[in-house]
Design an enzyme around this catalytic site. Structure first.
Site, mmCIF file in Angstrom:
data_model
loop_
_atom_site.group_PDB
_atom_site.id
_atom_site.type_symbol
_atom_site.label_atom_id
_atom_site.label_comp_id
_atom_site.label_asym_id
_atom_site.label_seq_id
_atom_site.Cartn_x
_atom_site.Cartn_y
_atom_site.Cartn_z
ATOM 1 N N ARG A 107 0.988 -1.208 -0.016
ATOM 2 C CA ARG A 107 0.032 -0.076 -0.104
ATOM 3 C C ARG A 107 0.757 1.367 -0.038
ATOM 4 N NH1 ARG A 107 -5.236 1.366 3.612
ATOM 5 N NH2 ARG A 107 -5.949 -0.026 1.806
ATOM 6 N N HIS A 134 -7.647 0.922 -6.278
ATOM 7 C CA HIS A 134 -7.837 0.174 -5.091
ATOM 8 C C HIS A 134 -8.308 -1.335 -5.565
ATOM 9 C CE1 HIS A 134 -7.786 -1.196 -1.288
ATOM 10 N NE2 HIS A 134 -8.814 -0.306 -0.519
HETATM 11 N N1 CP Z 1 -11.100 -0.137 2.567
HETATM 12 C C1 CP Z 1 -9.734 -0.308 2.944
HETATM 13 O O1 CP Z 1 -8.982 -0.472 2.206
HETATM 14 O O2 CP Z 1 -9.422 -0.049 4.367
HETATM 15 P P1 CP Z 1 -8.399 0.165 5.115
HETATM 16 O O3 CP Z 1 -7.830 1.436 4.816
HETATM 17 O O4 CP Z 1 -8.743 0.071 6.833
HETATM 18 O O5 CP Z 1 -7.209 -0.880 4.834
#
Ligand code: CP
Length: 308
Positions: A107, A134
Site C-alpha cells: 500500500r 484500489h
Molecule cells: N477499505 C480499506 O482499504 O480499508 P483500510 O484502509 O482499513 O485498509
C-alpha cells in the site's frame, strides 16, 4: 510475472475465476473459528511481505489472516521503518525482498512506486491501494454484490462524491465485469478521463450526471467514499466538504434508487458526512459484508498470483 496491479490489466476470465474461488473458499469456512486453518493449505511454506506506507485496518488484517488461513506466513512492514523510507531505491528494495519472500503486497502513495516495485521484483506484487487505484477493494465489492443480488453484469452502479482511487477501480471493473457506472459529483472531482474512456471502450455505459437525484434513478447499487482521501491534504477539507455536501448518501437520496438497491462503502466512513448512519446501518447497506469479503477475495488473488 502474475502480479495483481489493476483490474483492467487482469484478464476478465481470471477475474471471474478469482470471484468464484473466493466464494467457494468462503463457503468452505462457514462456521469455523477465524484462526483455524483452511482444509486446503495452498500457501504452506510461503512467506508474504505486507508493506504499508499508509494506515490500514481492513487491508492489513484481512491479508494477514488470509495468508495464515491458507498455511502461509506474513511479515507486516511499515514503509517508514524500512530503508525504503530513508532513501533506498524501490528497485533495490524489490530485488532484496524477492530473495526473502514469495510475494509482496504494498500500500503506497504514488502509482509509480507500485509499478517500479513490480518491474524489479522477481516475485508477484499485489496492489493494496495507491493514490490512483484500489483493485482488491473492488474485487470484494463485486463478490458482495453478486452474493446478494446475482450477476453484476448489466447492472447500474452509481458512484456519488469524489472520483477517487476507489471510484477509478470501480470504472476498471465496469469494463471487465460488464456493468454500467454513473458518476455524480462536482466537476472538479470527476474521475480521470482515462478511466472513463477505458470503461466505455470495453462497452460499459458510463454517465456523468451532476444532479445526484437524477443520477441514482434506476440504480442497483449506490457507492460512496470519504470526502478527504488519505493522500489529500487536510487543508483542503473545508473546500472539499462544501463541494461534496450535495452528494451525501442519505435516506432521501436512496429513495430514488431501485427499491432493492444496495449501498456500499469501502470504509472507513465518516458518519453524517459522505453517508448518514441511517443508510450505513439500514437494510440496504452491505458494508460489513464488503469488509469481510476483502478476506475471501484477497485469498483468491493470492492464489492467482502464486499459481497455487
Ligand atoms: N477499505 C480499506 O482499504 O480499508 P483500510 O484502509 O482499513 O485498509
Amino acid at each position: 510475472m502474475p502480479h495483481f496491479l489493476d483490474i483492467h490489466t487482469t484478464d476478465p476470465a481470471e477475474l471471474r475465476h478469482m470471484i468464484e474461488q473466493a466464494r467457494a473458499m468462503k463457503t468452505a469456512r462457514d462456521g469455523l473459528p477465524k484462526g483455524s486453518p483452511d482444509a486446503e493449505q495452498p500457501l504452506a511454506n510461503h512467506m508474504v511481505a505486507l508493506i504499508f506506507e499508509k494506515p490500514s485496518t481492513r487491508t492489513r488484517v484481512s491479508f494477514d489472516l488470509g495468508v495464515r488461513q491458507m498455511g502461509g506466513q506474513t511479515m507486516v512492514l511499515s514503509g517508514q521503518e524500512m530503508q525504503l523510507g530513508h532513501g533506498e531505491t524501490i528497485a533495490d528494495t524489490a530485488r532484496v525482498l524477492s530473495r526473502y519472500v514469495d510475494l509482496i503486497m504494498i500500500r503506497t502513495f504514488e502509482e509509480s512506486v507500485l509499478q517500479e516495485l513490480a518491474e524489479y521484483a522477481s516475485v508477484p506484487v499485489i496492489n493494496g491501494l495507491t493514490n490512483r487505484t484500489h483493485p482488491c477493494q473492488i474485487m470484494a465489492d463485486v463478490m458482495t454484490y453478486e452474493e446478494h443480488r446475482g450477476p453484476i453484469a448489466g447492472r447500474k452502479v452509481v458512484w456519488s462524491g469524489d472520483g477517487n482511487n476507489v471510484c477509478a477501480s470501480f470504472l476498471h471493473a465496469a469494463g471487465q465485469f460488464g456493468f454500467d457506472l454513473t458518476f455524480t459529483g462536482p466537476e472538479v472531482l470527476d474521475p480521470e478521463p482515462e478511466f472513463v474512456a477505458l470503461a466505455r471502450e470495453k462497452g460499459s455505459r458510463v454517465e456523468i450526471i451532476r444532479d445526484p437525484v437524477r443520477a441514482v434513478e434506476g440504480a442497483d447499487l449506490v457507492v460512496t467514499d470519504t470526502w478527504v482521501s488519505m493522500h489529500e491534504s487536510q487543508s483542503n477539507r473545508e473546500r472539499r466538504h462544501n463541494l461534496l455536501r450535495p452528494y451525501q448518501v442519505n435516506e432521501a437520496l436512496m429513495a430514488h434508487a431501485r427499491p432493492d438497491a444496495l449501498f456500499m462503502h469501502c470504509l472507513p466512513a465518516h458518519r453524517e458526512e459522505e453517508v448518514t448512519s441511517a443508510v450505513m446501518d439500514g437494510p440496504q447497506s452491505v458494508i460489513f459484508d464488503e469488509a469481510e469479503n476483502r478476506l475471501h477475495a484477497q485469498k483468491a488473488i493470492l492464489r492467482h498470483c502464486l499459481g497455487v
